[in-house]
Every structure is written in structure tokens, then in C-alpha cells.
Design a protein around this motif. Structure first.
Motif, short mmCIF file in Angstrom:
data_model
loop_
_atom_site.label_atom_id
_atom_site.label_comp_id
_atom_site.label_asym_id
_atom_site.label_seq_id
_atom_site.Cartn_x
_atom_site.Cartn_y
_atom_site.Cartn_z
N MET A 187 0.84 -1.23 0.00
CA MET A 187 0.03 0.03 0.00
C MET A 187 0.70 1.22 0.06
O MET A 187 1.92 1.49 0.61
CB MET A 187 -0.92 -0.05 1.23
CG MET A 187 -1.90 -0.95 1.20
SD MET A 187 -3.04 -1.05 2.76
CE MET A 187 -4.13 -2.47 2.38
N TRP A 203 -0.07 7.38 0.59
CA TRP A 203 -1.25 8.42 0.32
C TRP A 203 -2.42 7.65 0.81
O TRP A 203 -3.66 8.58 0.91
CB TRP A 203 -1.45 8.96 -0.91
CG TRP A 203 -1.50 7.93 -2.09
CD1 TRP A 203 -0.39 7.34 -2.87
CD2 TRP A 203 -2.58 7.47 -2.54
NE1 TRP A 203 -1.12 6.58 -3.63
CE2 TRP A 203 -2.33 6.46 -3.52
CE3 TRP A 203 -4.17 7.67 -2.31
CZ2 TRP A 203 -3.26 5.84 -4.48
CZ3 TRP A 203 -4.98 7.02 -2.93
CH2 TRP A 203 -4.59 6.08 -3.68
N ASP A 204 -2.68 6.46 0.84
CA ASP A 204 -3.90 5.64 0.81
C ASP A 204 -4.48 5.64 2.35
O ASP A 204 -5.59 4.89 2.48
CB ASP A 204 -3.86 4.34 0.21
CG ASP A 204 -3.04 3.37 0.84
OD1 ASP A 204 -2.30 3.59 1.96
OD2 ASP A 204 -2.27 2.46 0.16
N TYR A 263 -5.85 2.18 3.31
CA TYR A 263 -6.93 1.62 2.57
C TYR A 263 -6.63 0.82 1.34
O TYR A 263 -5.42 1.28 0.67
CB TYR A 263 -7.89 2.77 1.85
CG TYR A 263 -9.18 2.49 1.64
CD1 TYR A 263 -10.18 2.15 2.70
CD2 TYR A 263 -9.61 2.11 0.28
CE1 TYR A 263 -11.49 1.77 2.12
CE2 TYR A 263 -10.82 1.82 -0.09
CZ TYR A 263 -11.66 1.66 0.92
OH TYR A 263 -13.07 1.10 0.56
N THR A 312 -6.12 0.14 -2.50
CA THR A 312 -5.87 0.58 -3.47
C THR A 312 -5.34 -0.11 -4.72
O THR A 312 -5.36 0.33 -5.99
CB THR A 312 -5.17 1.90 -3.61
OG1 THR A 312 -3.93 1.72 -3.05
CG2 THR A 312 -5.77 2.85 -2.50
N ASN A 364 -9.29 8.19 -4.20
CA ASN A 364 -8.49 7.39 -5.08
C ASN A 364 -8.80 7.81 -6.60
O ASN A 364 -9.70 8.16 -7.11
CB ASN A 364 -9.03 5.90 -4.97
CG ASN A 364 -8.45 4.92 -5.91
OD1 ASN A 364 -7.76 5.28 -6.88
ND2 ASN A 364 -8.50 3.82 -5.30
N SER A 396 -9.06 13.78 -0.23
CA SER A 396 -9.41 12.84 0.98
C SER A 396 -10.41 13.80 1.98
O SER A 396 -10.63 14.92 1.80
CB SER A 396 -7.95 12.64 1.78
OG SER A 396 -7.55 14.16 2.26
N ASN A 446 -8.22 -3.63 4.59
CA ASN A 446 -7.76 -2.21 5.00
C ASN A 446 -7.16 -2.27 6.13
O ASN A 446 -7.53 -3.07 7.34
CB ASN A 446 -8.91 -0.98 5.02
CG ASN A 446 -9.70 -1.09 3.65
OD1 ASN A 446 -8.97 -0.86 2.73
ND2 ASN A 446 -10.93 -1.16 3.32
#
Length: 514
Positions: free
Chosen positions: A1, A4-5, A8, A10, A76, A101, A227
Motif C-alpha cells: 500500500m 497516500w492511501d 486503504y 488501492t 482514489n 481525502s 484495509n
């Protein structure tokens, strides 16, 4: 991952889905049924989807409500690109997608975004950190106008508590691409259970959860369980945070959940009647239903309608049938199992729906429903919607402009599905939303909109060609059908059933021309 996520998933995109409970007409109906004043759908309204994924719900609302101003927000970039592409292919100028976000949105100055009549967030709250949850609710508090409705869909602790350690084990086992890792994780979970792990014996609800997981899309499972954050929530905790945003709980967007006699064990009803506090009531309801997912509606500002105003709003509630085949009994799935509708009420209502839209006021005047109380009629209308037999109608039905934008979107859906997409909805301007429709149905609608004659043979040829183009196989009972003659027979049966029943509903819904 990536960094920036926020932890979560992605590496695989969230599957394109449509959620009927998040649409303006549905939320407005739920508000009226629970005694609250909804935003005025006869005027131009603004709608926002926070964490919109690939944007299918937002695009469908924009196409079916051409006068509305629709926004979708997702952090995203892949999701935003997919949403923008579908909107552009449909030529929609009333929907905007923003890559941001929840922290970005919370930092935006007050004049940077408009106020919204509806703000929805489905399947987000339980999958983000407490900090991002505060950001999301802060956005609602700042951007939802007075009298506006907010929808929050999230996992409930009462249904998921036993899955907490199982979910942690899934994350430990997951390696490689998220969706592919889920199959291996489920296989190992089965081995752990078969080895006699006592945890499964002590928590029998896990059997239902694990059986359900095998039936779900692997991409959906990856977003559900892999996640970094996964927080089933108690109603009281969410309601406390929403109270800080000046939002009051209205009720559930799961319409049958607001009907206590249908959704709860009979022995719990006296305890519920004694509870004076909404926090206690909702907690008892969640325990009584072993609630797994909540669909909460909140209103910014508590301003109940006047009694006469509310009666008029109830009488004006109108529904449109979906062309669902009716068997001997009319049944509804409820938390307690299955409820059977009283034929003396439901058969006359369904007969009226076959002829067009039906309002509560019209139903009360019908000779076939003489003597039926308003309370029974209102419950029947709500259950027909909740059970998938009908949808709430926009106050003025389908406008000419909305028919045009919905047509353009439905043609784009059919074309994308022909290329291998899995969009299982069609924009329906009479209800200001989308309806659930299979991929083959999208091919039928696309062909008719494109001017092809509604012939069983020609439409069957068209569907088979589109399926081959998208690399699809025919299935029966979840298994591939390889015999070409059987594939054609199954396809012909589908075309006939669509033309015989669904096509009329498609016309009433504004999907096809009269």
C-alpha cells in the motif's frame, strides 16, 4: 500500500455498485415515513456522495435528475477517473467529481464548496480511521444545509464483534494482490474451523458470515477486510459525533427496520416501549436484529412538519412498479425471516402498479382497497419498496430532459458492458435513481434505444454477440453452460420474459419510450 492511501486497499478498484437507499427519492420517502420533512424535490437540489468509489450512484442520480447538481468525492484517482469517464460518455454536465481525502475536504474554506440538500456516505465510516471519521462528519456539519438529509452506511458492532479476530487473521494471511489473496485466506479459515478451533463453536454467527463471504466479489472482500482500519461501530458513538454536526437521527433507510413489529422478536417490543432514549432504543433494536449493517438517516435541524403538512406528504407518496414477477404469495425478507403480505391489500396494489404509478391517496380511493386503513396502506407501500417490487417516484415523474440524459447513460452502460464491464443498473428518470438490471437486460435496453426492433430472435442474436465481445459465458445456477443450443434457449427465455413484463415497467420508469 502507498503512503497516500491511509492504509486503504488501492491495488484493486472497488466494484461499481448502485445503492438504492442513498438516492434522493428513497431518502425523502424514508423521512416522510418517519415523520420528518425532507428537502423539496420539486426544486433544483444538490447531492453529494462522500467516498463515491467509481461514482455509479452519483452518475445515475445526475442522469435521472437532470435538474440536480451532483458531486462525488473520492481520494482514489482511479475511482475518480472511472466516474468522470462514465459521466463524460453520457454527456452529463451536472455532475462533478473531485479527487480529495476527507482531511482535504475538511480543510477547504467555507465558500469553496456549496451547501448540499443530501450528503451520503455508504460503506465508508467503518473502514477509515477515527481521525478521518471526524473529518467526514465535520464535512457533513459544514456542508449540509439546514433541513438537509445525511445518510451513513456502516458496519454495526452487534453483527460483527465475533469477526474482529477473524479479520485480523485474514490480514496476516493476505499476501500479494488483495483480491487474489482473499481466496487463500478463506481456504485457511475453513481449515482452522475444520481443525476444531473452539472459537467457531462459541460464535455460531461466524458460520453465516463465512458462507456469505464465499458468494461475494473478491474485490469487495478485499475492500471489506484488508484495509488497515476496520471498525464496526455502535449507533450511540456515531449519533454522538453527528450531534456535534447539529444532525438529528431520523430513522433507518432500511425501511422495514423502522417497522418494529416486523423487524424485532415480539418479546423485545415491551422493553423497547419502555425505552425513552433514542440511544437505548437503537441499541436494543441492533441487539434484537443482530444488526450487521446500519443505514442511518440524519437531518440537520429538528423541525417537525405540522400535522396537516405531514398528512399531505404521506398521501402524496407515490411508487412505480419494477415489473417483478409475482408468485402465489407476496413475500418480504425481514430480520426475523420472511413475511407474507396480506393478499387483500397487496394484490390490488400490484394490479394498480401494473397500470402506472400509485400514490397513497389513489390507493385509498380504490374500490379494491375500500375499508383498508391508511396505516395498513402506508406500510404496504413501504414494504413494496423495501421488498424490491417498486421504487418511490419523483414528485413530477420523468422530465423530457431527464429522459434524454438517462437514455444517454443507459446506452453508455450497455456499451461498457459489451466491452466487459459489470454495470448492473439502468438510469430510471421517473424515480430519480437507477434500478437493478442484469448485464443482458442492459443489452436489450441498449438495442431498443438504438432503434433495433424488439424481436426475440434479433435481440437474442444481439445479446449473444455482445456477450462474446465481452468474453462472457452463459450460466445457470452459478455454473457455465457450454452447449450452444442451450445457451440460445436460455437467452431467448430471458428476452421473452423481459419483453413480456419488464419492458412495460421500463416504460413506466422512463427507461424506454412509451
Amino acid at each position: 500500500m502507498a503512503n497516500w492511501d491511509y492504509g486503504y486497499v488501492t491495488d484493486v478498484n472497488y466494484p461499481s455498485e448502485f445503492h438504492r437507499e442513498t438516492t434522493p427519492t428513497w431518502l425523502a420517502m424514508a423521512a416522510v415515513l418517519t415523520g420528518h420533512r425532507p428537502p423539496d424535490l420539486t426544486r433544483r437540489f444538490r447531492y453529494a456522495d462522500l467516498g463515491c468509489g467509481s461514482g455509479f450512484t452519483a452518475v445515475a442520480v445526475a442522469a435521472a435528475c437532470s435538474d440536480a447538481e451532483v458531486w462525488g468525492f473520492d481520494f482514489n484517482p482511479a475511482h475518480v477517473e472511472m466516474a468522470q469517464r462514465l459521466a463524460a460518455r453520457a454527456g452529463l454536465g451536472n455532475v462533478t467529481f473531485v479527487e480529495a481525502s476527507f482531511a482535504d475536504l475538511a480543510r477547504r474554506p467555507d465558500g469553496d464548496l456549496p451547501e448540499f440538500d443530501f450528503i451520503v456516505s455508504h460503506g465508508v465510516l467503518s473502514w477509515i480511521s477515527p481521525e478521518n471519521r471526524r473529518h467526514l462528519i465535520d464535512v457533513i456539519g459544514r456542508r449540509l444545509r439546514a433541513g438537509g438529509l445525511a445518510y451513513l452506511g456502516y458496519n454495526a458492532t452487534t453483527g460483527w464483534a465475533s469477526m474482529v479476530p477473524i479479520r485480523e487473521l485474514m490480514r496476516m494471511l493476505a499476501a500479494g494482490r488483495s483480491d487474489l489473496a482473499m481466496a487463500d485466506a478463506l481456504d485457511i479459515l475453513d481449515r482452522v474451523k475444520q481443525a476444531g478451533a473452539r472459537y467457531f463453536q462459541l460464535h455460531p454467527m461466524l458460520d453465516r458470515h463465512l458462507a456469505n463471504l464465499r458468494e461475494r466479489d473478491a474485490r469487495d472482500l478485499a475492500h471489506e477486510f484488508l484495509n488497515e482500519d476496520w471498525h464496526p461501530l455502535m449507533f450511540a458513538d456515531v449519533a454522538d459525533e453527528m450531534a456535534e454536526a447539529k444532525c438529528t437521527f431520523v430513522g433507518s433507510a432500511e425501511l422495514s427496520d423502522n417497522m418494529e413489529a416486523l423487524s424485532l422478536p415480539p418479546g423485545l417490543l415491551p422493553l423497547l416501549a419502555e425505552a425513552q432514549d433514542v440511544y437505548l432504543k437503537e441499541t436494543l433494536r441492533d441487539l434484537g436484529r443482530a444488526q450487521t449493517f446500519r443505514r442511518d438517516i440524519y437531518r440537520r435541524g429538528h423541525a417537525p412538519p405540522l400535522p396537516g403538512e405531514h398528512r399531505a406528504a404521506v398521501e402524496a407518496l407515490s411508487i412505480v412498479g419494477l415489473g417483478v414477477p409475482i408468485k402465489d404469495e407476496i413475500t418480504f425478507t425481514i430480520p426475523q425471516g420472511t413475511a407474507t403480505g396480506r393478499p387483500e391489500i397487496y394484490r390490488p396494489l400490484l394490479a394498480m402498479l401494473d397500470e402506472g404509478t400509485v400514490s397513497v391517496a389513489e390507493a385509498r380511493k380504490s374500490p379494491g382497497l375500500a375499508g383498508c386503513s391508511q396505516a395498513d396502506l402506508v406500510q404496504a407501500v413501504a414494504l413494496l419498496v423495501a421488498g424490491g417490487y417498486a421504487l418511490p417516484q419523483l414528485p413530477h415523474g420523468a422530465s423530457t430532459a431527464a429522459r434524454q440524459t438517462a437514455r444517454a447513460l443507459n446506452l453508455a452502460i450497455a456499451e461498457d458492458n459489451a466491452n466487459g464491464a459489470g454495470l448492473t443498473g439502468l438510469a430510471a428518470p421517473a424515480v430519480g435513481a437507477a434500478i437493478s438490471a442484469g448485464v443482458a437486460e442492459s443489452f436489450i435496453v441498449g438495442a431498443i434505444l438504438d432503434g433495433r426492433p424488439p424481436s426475440v430472435d434479433k435481440l437474442t442474436d444481439h445479446i449473444l454477440a455482445q456477450m462474446e465481445r465481452g468474453g462472457r459465458t452463459s450460466q445457470r445456477d452459478g455454473k457455465p453452460v457450454t452447449d450452444p443450443l442451450e445457451v440460445r434457449r436460455l437467452t431467448e427465455d430471458l428476452v421473452r420474459s423481459t419483453l413480456d413484463r419488464r419492458a412495460r415497467a421500463f416504460r413506466l420508469l422512463g427507461i424506454l419510450e412509451d
